[in-house]
Scaffold this active site. Structure first.
Site, PDB file in Angstrom:
ATOM      1  CE  LYS A 188     -12.043  -0.458  -9.854  1.00  0.00           C
ATOM      2  NZ  LYS A 188     -10.944  -1.233  -9.232  1.00  0.00           N
ATOM      3  CB  THR A 210     -14.877   0.132   2.307  1.00  0.00           C
ATOM      4  OG1 THR A 210     -15.037   0.817   1.053  1.00  0.00           O
ATOM      5  CG2 THR A 210     -15.258  -1.333   2.150  1.00  0.00           C
ATOM      6  CE1 TYR A 265     -13.604   2.797  -9.057  1.00  0.00           C
ATOM      7  CE2 TYR A 265     -15.864   2.127  -9.504  1.00  0.00           C
ATOM      8  CZ  TYR A 265     -14.681   1.969  -8.807  1.00  0.00           C
ATOM      9  OH  TYR A 265     -14.572   0.976  -7.867  1.00  0.00           O
ATOM     10  CG  ASP A 303       2.611   5.244  -6.802  1.00  0.00           C
ATOM     11  OD1 ASP A 303       1.630   4.709  -7.363  1.00  0.00           O
ATOM     12  OD2 ASP A 303       3.000   6.389  -7.092  1.00  0.00           O
ATOM     13  CB  VAL A 304      -0.189   0.020  -7.774  1.00  0.00           C
ATOM     14  CG1 VAL A 304      -0.286  -0.789  -6.495  1.00  0.00           C
ATOM     15  CG2 VAL A 304      -1.334   1.028  -7.899  1.00  0.00           C
ATOM     16  CG  ASP A 337      -2.175   0.841   1.027  1.00  0.00           C
ATOM     17  OD1 ASP A 337      -3.259   0.249   0.895  1.00  0.00           O
ATOM     18  OD2 ASP A 337      -2.074   2.082   0.963  1.00  0.00           O
TER      19      ASP A 337
END
Length: 269
Positions: free
Chosen positions: A161, A194, A157, A64-65, A38
């Site tokens: 996705k 969440t 978004y 950092d992906v 993360d």
């Protein structure tokens, strides 16, 4: 059934909170050695400390992906420490909502795409070779209900996705053609309670305002079951896809959404 992923090594991106945290905790509880990755250097170590306190194996790697060099370092570190990688959960992601797509800045479009899509691509590019050396495994890509149907304020978004969904299918077919023993599937959460709901920027040109969204209230109106899911609901689905219980499942979607994708159900008095 305890120990469903015993002896396996799992990497969970975005594992410091929300769905990622629940996934990391459940995989560890079921016997996997878990790498929590993360960008959050405060929450990440806390999650790992909690997993270890419960008697399970876990480490934290700051990541950092969107950084390709960091992906190379993370996978190298995993190989040095554990010698293998069996489960890859590409979970890190963000959501940016705007009243209209014409009000979305190119910078926000690119940032969301970099995290949600480029990060998944890089996870596979660098994780797949080690998984092949390990003799197989399971790749689980976190998509969304928004990857299956459109949403008026979440066009960017949805684009990311939806791309993850088809990317998972394509990599599943590649792995099948290689006969490498790696299965690839996508998970599509609906309204899950969440912290991400308090972090969705809204407004013109990424003005940074946070939407006061109550997931429970939204779920009452939008889901046939009438309530929001919890992070552990998604974690349970990920565990299934990570375990040998799903050994004949690849290239498909696991939708966990309280019935939203199926249709609408009017409440009976």
């Amino acid at each position: 059934m305890a120990g469903q992923v015993a002896g396996k090594v799992a990497l969970v991106t975005g594992g410091a909170s929300g769905i990622g945290q629940a996934v990391a905790e459940l995989l560890a509880e079921e016997g996997a050695a878990v790498i929590v990755s993360d960008i959050d250097e405060l929450r990440g170590p806390e999650v790992v400390a909690s997993i270890r306190k419960a008697g399970h194996e876990a480490i934290f790697l700051q990541q950092d992906v969107t950084s390709e060099p960091r992906w190379a370092d993370v996978i190298s570190d995993v190989e040095k420490r554990f010698g293998r990688l069996d489960i890859l959960v590409s979970n890190a992601g963000i959501g940016i909502a705007v009243p209209s797509i014409v009000e979305m800045s190119l910078a926000d479009w690119r940032r969301q795409t970099a995290i949600n899509l480029d990060g998944v691509f890089l996870s596979v590019k660098y994780g797949l070779p080690l998984m092949r050396k390990s003799g197989g495994g399971s790749i689980i890509m976190m998509s969304s209900l928004a990857g299956l149907r459109g949403s008026a304020t979440l066009a960017g978004y949805c684009a990311t996705k939806g791309s993850v969904r088809l990317f998972a299918k394509a990599i599943a077919m590649e792995c099948a053609s290689f006969g490498d023993g790696i299965r690839v599937n996508s998970v599509h959460p609906g309204i899950i309670d969440t912290p991400i709901w308090g972090k969705i920027p809204t407004g013109a040109a990424g003005n940074g305002r946070n939407a006061p969204i109550d997931p429970e209230e939204r779920a009452k109106l939008a889901t046939p079951l009438g309530y929001a899911g919890q992070a552990w609901d998604i974690a349970a689905g990920v565990l299934y896809l990570a375990s040998d219980a799903s050994r004949y499942v690849t290239g498909t979607e696991l939708v966990i959404d309280g019935g939203m994708y199926a249709g609408a159900a009017a409440r009976q008095p």
